[in-house]
Structures are given as structure tokens and as C-alpha cells.
Write a protein that holds these residues in place. Structure first.
Motif, short mmCIF file in Angstrom:
data_model
loop_
_atom_site.label_atom_id
_atom_site.label_comp_id
_atom_site.label_asym_id
_atom_site.label_seq_id
_atom_site.Cartn_x
_atom_site.Cartn_y
_atom_site.Cartn_z
N THR A 18 32.86 58.38 35.45
CA THR A 18 32.24 57.36 35.57
C THR A 18 30.76 57.24 35.14
O THR A 18 30.15 56.34 35.13
CB THR A 18 31.60 57.54 37.43
OG1 THR A 18 30.45 58.72 37.25
CG2 THR A 18 32.71 58.10 38.29
N THR A 24 34.99 54.68 34.33
CA THR A 24 35.59 54.10 35.92
C THR A 24 36.42 52.98 36.10
O THR A 24 37.56 54.04 36.78
CB THR A 24 33.93 53.04 36.17
OG1 THR A 24 32.82 53.91 35.65
CG2 THR A 24 33.99 53.18 37.59
N GLY A 202 22.38 52.10 36.74
CA GLY A 202 23.75 51.64 35.09
C GLY A 202 23.14 52.51 34.36
O GLY A 202 22.23 53.12 34.33
N ARG A 261 31.52 60.04 43.68
CA ARG A 261 32.09 58.57 43.58
C ARG A 261 31.83 57.90 44.96
O ARG A 261 30.69 57.44 44.96
CB ARG A 261 33.37 58.01 43.36
CG ARG A 261 33.18 56.95 42.42
CD ARG A 261 32.08 56.74 41.41
NE ARG A 261 31.71 55.31 40.80
CZ ARG A 261 31.55 55.45 39.51
NH1 ARG A 261 30.79 56.11 38.91
NH2 ARG A 261 31.24 54.01 39.59
N TYR A 274 21.25 45.78 46.70
CA TYR A 274 21.09 46.71 44.92
C TYR A 274 20.78 45.35 44.66
O TYR A 274 21.76 44.35 44.30
CB TYR A 274 22.89 46.71 45.29
CG TYR A 274 23.63 46.58 43.67
CD1 TYR A 274 23.33 47.99 43.31
CD2 TYR A 274 23.39 45.78 43.66
CE1 TYR A 274 23.42 48.14 42.39
CE2 TYR A 274 25.05 46.76 41.41
CZ TYR A 274 24.10 46.95 41.34
OH TYR A 274 24.77 47.60 39.76
N HIS A 276 21.38 44.17 40.86
CA HIS A 276 22.15 44.00 39.35
C HIS A 276 21.28 43.28 38.42
O HIS A 276 20.93 42.17 38.34
CB HIS A 276 23.30 43.68 39.48
CG HIS A 276 24.84 43.98 38.55
ND1 HIS A 276 24.50 45.62 38.50
CD2 HIS A 276 24.84 43.16 38.06
CE1 HIS A 276 25.72 44.59 37.08
NE2 HIS A 276 25.60 43.28 37.01
N SER A 286 30.47 48.25 38.33
CA SER A 286 29.23 48.46 39.30
C SER A 286 28.92 47.67 40.12
O SER A 286 28.55 47.66 41.63
CB SER A 286 27.29 49.51 39.00
OG SER A 286 27.22 48.44 37.55
N GLU A 289 31.47 47.04 42.44
CA GLU A 289 31.74 48.42 43.94
C GLU A 289 31.04 48.29 44.74
O GLU A 289 30.86 48.92 46.17
CB GLU A 289 31.90 49.40 42.55
CG GLU A 289 32.56 50.13 41.76
CD GLU A 289 32.25 50.92 40.87
OE1 GLU A 289 33.08 52.49 41.46
OE2 GLU A 289 31.42 51.64 40.72
#
Length: 333
Positions: A18, A24, A202, A261, A274, A276, A286, A289
Motif C-alpha cells: 500500500t 494499492t 500520503g 488496510r 480527512y 487531502h 487514498s 478510500e
């Protein structure tokens, strides 16, 4: 029903992994192709897999590579293209546009090659001038050296169409689990409570913005810890900046790479938000996910992230100046 294929795959480190989006993606895709009756061989880099035995039916062959941030990728791609030609696979799936020049050997000798172009590698801050020039060369050559190109989102397909006159088929990433139930005990393993932290994840490359998110937290009045997941495979200035921020602010908590995971997804799902901040990739696995796990998402405002998240999250501007306000507004909804 279509007859089974003999498929060769190269361009990533190996499976299961991953570490990045490529690994992934392939860790999920390749065993599924085996279950559908195809023969799949993955050409892996040394030190990235445990032995050469099959993984969920996928044959794994470890090939040599020259150590080094750039040479590792290129040398392995060259060796793998030759080995894949000798193995006479019917079809090759190749990831990383840096491998596009090597695919000429395969297409010119009759093998069909599907090249996943991924993101704008020539813009990534971790690469020097020579490496960036090679990636751009690969992007220009891709339409000539591969049978077909695959982009993970329409915005990336437009980049290849506009900059290189290269048509692509868009195949987006997906979340392969029909439903996910997070383990609410997982945050406790990191000294946290469900909903009591924000998270960013990341590889620690400049264009992924992890240090910018951490700096924004350090300058904010938020009481929530920021859990930072990820690592770099080179001497990363992002890692050094994060180390410095964490030394001076106990809210910045550096965890490193989380390989399991279920643990990773539970951390995403149970975070307050989260965050990003990837800027130059296409559709990032990611991010997919995080959405699939049910996380509340705040994403950097880019065409790629907007295509992925749509109206299901909130956006902050480059520079991170409005990130604290965006998070406060999102968490208050």
C-alpha cells in the motif's frame, strides 16, 4: 465469455503493498483478474516483496534494479520490458509513464501494451531537472509506444489530450468493499478518540502538501491533534519540516506508513476530517478510500479532486490560508 489472457505487469514496486497508489491499485486488481481465470505475472523490484512465490494466484518475479530514486524505476522498467517480451505475454499492463519509452520494444514486436499514465510526474517537486525531462518525454512518447492509454479521471485525460494530443480511456479507481465498518478501538492504539483528531495521509513528497497541512494546524487555534500518515523513500524535505513542526507542536503526531488496510481505513473513517492536499496527481486512491470508508473530506481545490469528491466534501485553496476555516465550517455541519 472471453478466453483467459496471459497478462504481464510492471512499473510498480510489487504486491502486496500500500506504499503508493500504483501498489494499492494492483494489489486489489491483479488477484481479481486471477479469480476471473486469467494468468497474471507481476514483475517486482528487489527488496519490495517477501520472496517470489505467488500472491493470491498472481505470479511474482523479482527482477534487478539499480539503486537510487530515479535509476531504480528506470532500470527496473527496462529489464522488465525485456523479460516480459521474452515471456510472450499476450497483454502487458504497465504503470508509470516513465516506462513509456521501454514499451516500444513490446509494441514493435507485437505485444499489446496498456499504459496507465497516472499523474503529472514531470511537475513533482521530488524530481530533479533530468528526471522531469524524462517523464515529459515519456508522456509525449506514450501514444506511440503503447497500444492504449488509461487515465484515472477525465481531468487527467484532458491533460494528455491538450498537452500531448494523446487520447485516453478513462477508468476511475473504485472502493472495492461493498460496505465498511470501522473498528472503533483503532484510534485508541494511537492515543486518540473517535472523532477527536484530523488526519492527513500520503507519501511525503512536496506536491502532496502534507507539511502545508501540518503548518496550517500549527498556526491555528484548533485543539484537535493532526495525525500524519505516510513516509518517503528518499531524503525528503517534507519529512524534515514535519519533524520540526512536531517537535514544537504536540498536536502534530507523525505516525509513518500504516500498512494494515483495516487499521488505515478505520483511522480515516473515525477522524473528524480527512484532509487531502495532493496537487498534481489524477484521481488519488487514498482519497477514494477515505470516501469509501465514510470519512468527512476536505480537499485541495484542483480539477482532479473536484472530479473525485464532487459535492461530497469541502475545498480549501492552495496556500492553506483558509484551511482552518474550511475545517471548522465542515465539522460544524
Amino acid at each position: 465469455m472471453n478466453p483467459p489472457l496471459d497478462l504481464g505487469v510492471f512499473g510498480a514496486r510489487g504486491i502486496p503493498s500500500t506504499y503508493s497508489g500504483y501498489e494499492t491499485f494492483l494489489t486489489t486488481l491483479l488477484p481479481e483478474l486471477v479469480r476471473r481465470g486469467h494468468r497474471v505475472t507481476m514483475y517486482c523490484r528487489p527488496g519490495e516483496v517477501d520472496g517470489e512465490g505467488p500472491y493470491e494466484g498472481v505470479d511474482r518475479v523479482v527482477l534487478p534494479a539499480v539503486p537510487g530514486k530515479s535509476l531504480n524505476t528506470l532500470s527496473h522498467g527496462l529489464v522488465a520490458s525485456v523479460r516480459a517480451r521474452a515471456a510472450r505475454h499476450e497483454v502487458l499492463l504497465v504503470v508509470n509513464v516513465a516506462n513509456a519509452p521501454f514499451c516500444a520494444l513490446n509494441t514493435l514486436t507485437g505485444q499489446r501494451v496498456l499504459l496507465n499514465t497516472d499523474g503529472q510526474e514531470w511537475l513533482r517537486g521530488k524530481w530533479g531537472r533530468t528526471a522531469k525531462a524524462w517523464f515529459r518525454l515519456g508522456a509525449r512518447a506514450a501514444k506511440h509506444t503503447a497500444t492504449g492509454l488509461v487515465a484515472d479521471c477525465a481531468a487527467m485525460a484532458r491533460v494528455y489530450e491538450d498537452e500531448f494530443a494523446s487520447p485516453s480511456t478513462v477508468i476511475p479507481y473504485c472502493f472495492p468493499v461493498a460496505s465498511f465498518e470501522p473498528d472503533r478501538s483503532v484510534p485508541g492504539q494511537f492515543g486518540l478518540e473517535p472523532g477527536g483528531y484530523d488526519i492527513v495521509a500520503g507519501r511525503l513528497n512536496p506536491e502532496n502538501g502534507t507539511d502545508g497541512v501540518a503548518a496550517a494546524r500549527a498556526s491555528s487555534s484548533s485543539r484537535l491533534p493532526l495525525l500524519v500518515l505516510g513516509r518517503a523513500n528518499y531524503d525528503s524535505p517534507v519529512q524534515r519540516r514535519l519533524d520540526d513542526l512536531a517537535r514544537h507542536d504536540e498536536r502534530i503526531r507523525l505516525v509513518g506508513h500504516v500498512a494494515d488496510r483495516a487499521t488505515f481505513l478505520s483511522l480515516l473513517a473515525l477522524a473528524a476530517t480527512y484532509v487531502h492536499a495532493h496537487s498534481v496527481g489524477g484521481m488519488n486512491p487514498s482519497l477514494v478510500e477515505a470516501m469509501g470508508a465514510g470519512a468527512l473530506v476536505a480537499a485541495l481545490d484542483t480539477p482532479f479532486n473536484r472530479e473525485t469528491v464532487g459535492a461530497a466534501g469541502a475545498y480549501f485553496a492552495p496556500g492553506f490560508g483558509d484551511l482552518a476555516a474550511v475545517l471548522e465550517d465542515l465539522q460544524a455541519r
